[in-house]
Design a protein around this motif. Structure first.
Motif, mmCIF file in Angstrom:
data_model
loop_
_atom_site.group_PDB
_atom_site.id
_atom_site.type_symbol
_atom_site.label_atom_id
_atom_site.label_comp_id
_atom_site.label_asym_id
_atom_site.label_seq_id
_atom_site.Cartn_x
_atom_site.Cartn_y
_atom_site.Cartn_z
ATOM 1 N N LYS A 1 53.083 93.381 -45.366
ATOM 2 C CA LYS A 1 51.930 93.095 -46.220
ATOM 3 C C LYS A 1 50.632 93.151 -45.416
ATOM 4 C CE LYS A 1 50.383 89.711 -49.636
ATOM 5 N NZ LYS A 1 50.670 88.420 -50.263
ATOM 6 N N SER B 1 47.581 95.902 -45.909
ATOM 7 C CA SER B 1 46.222 95.459 -46.213
ATOM 8 C C SER B 1 45.217 95.917 -45.150
ATOM 9 C CB SER B 1 46.174 93.935 -46.355
ATOM 10 O OG SER B 1 46.467 93.320 -45.127
ATOM 11 N N ARG C 1 49.895 102.070 -52.192
ATOM 12 C CA ARG C 1 49.889 101.410 -50.874
ATOM 13 C C ARG C 1 51.301 101.051 -50.426
ATOM 14 N NH1 ARG C 1 45.321 98.363 -48.458
ATOM 15 N NH2 ARG C 1 43.448 99.074 -49.502
#
Length: 149
Positions: A54, A58, A98
């Protein structure tokens, strides 16, 4: 006589009730240990890996070289809220979610990630012995040419 039999049976039933609570207790302890083992061997490492993924997703920015989960290599051209536009070839741009980015190979500002640095160090170690092997071969061939003249 009947009362004698019931008196003799009473201690056995009391002992049997005590052993069932003991066996239930060991069962609960065993299940508890299994749950703790699963937590430390499966759940905790998976949560750590998910957190790292994650953070990596990001931190994607323009100019990063990435690899998709399908194995497509490219350079990030644009970063949107839920998607990333990747330049695969001179005129080819693809838009990925993503979550479809597997890893970042090279960061624009950093030059290389830690895994790339480790690989380059290994390559340097491997290439160093090759150079030392090649040098004596050239010297031997030069000496052989001198002898031939």
């Amino acid at each position: 006589m009947l009362s004698l039999i019931s008196v003799m049976a009473a201690p056995e039933t009391a002992g049997a009730a005590g052993s069932t609570t003991g066996s239930m207790m060991t069962t609960f302890v065993t299940f508890g240990l299994i749950i703790v083992i699963f937590y430390f061997l499966i759940i905790r490492p998976q949560r750590k890996k998910d957190k790292e993924t994650k953070e990596m997703l990001s931190s994607i920015k323009k100019g990063d070289k990435v690899v998709s989960i399908g194995g497509i290599h490219g350079t990030v051209v644009a970063v949107k809220e839920t998607t990333v536009v990747v330049k695969v070839d001179d005129n080819t741009r693809m838009e990925f979610s993503r979550n479809a980015i597997s890893s970042i190979i090279n960061r624009k500002g950093d030059g290389a990630t830690a895994s790339s640095k480790k690989k380059s160090k290994k390559e340097e170690q491997v290439s160093a012995p090759e150079e030392s092997v090649e040098a004596p071969v050239e010297e031997v061939s030069a000496e052989a040419e001198k002898k031939d003249k």
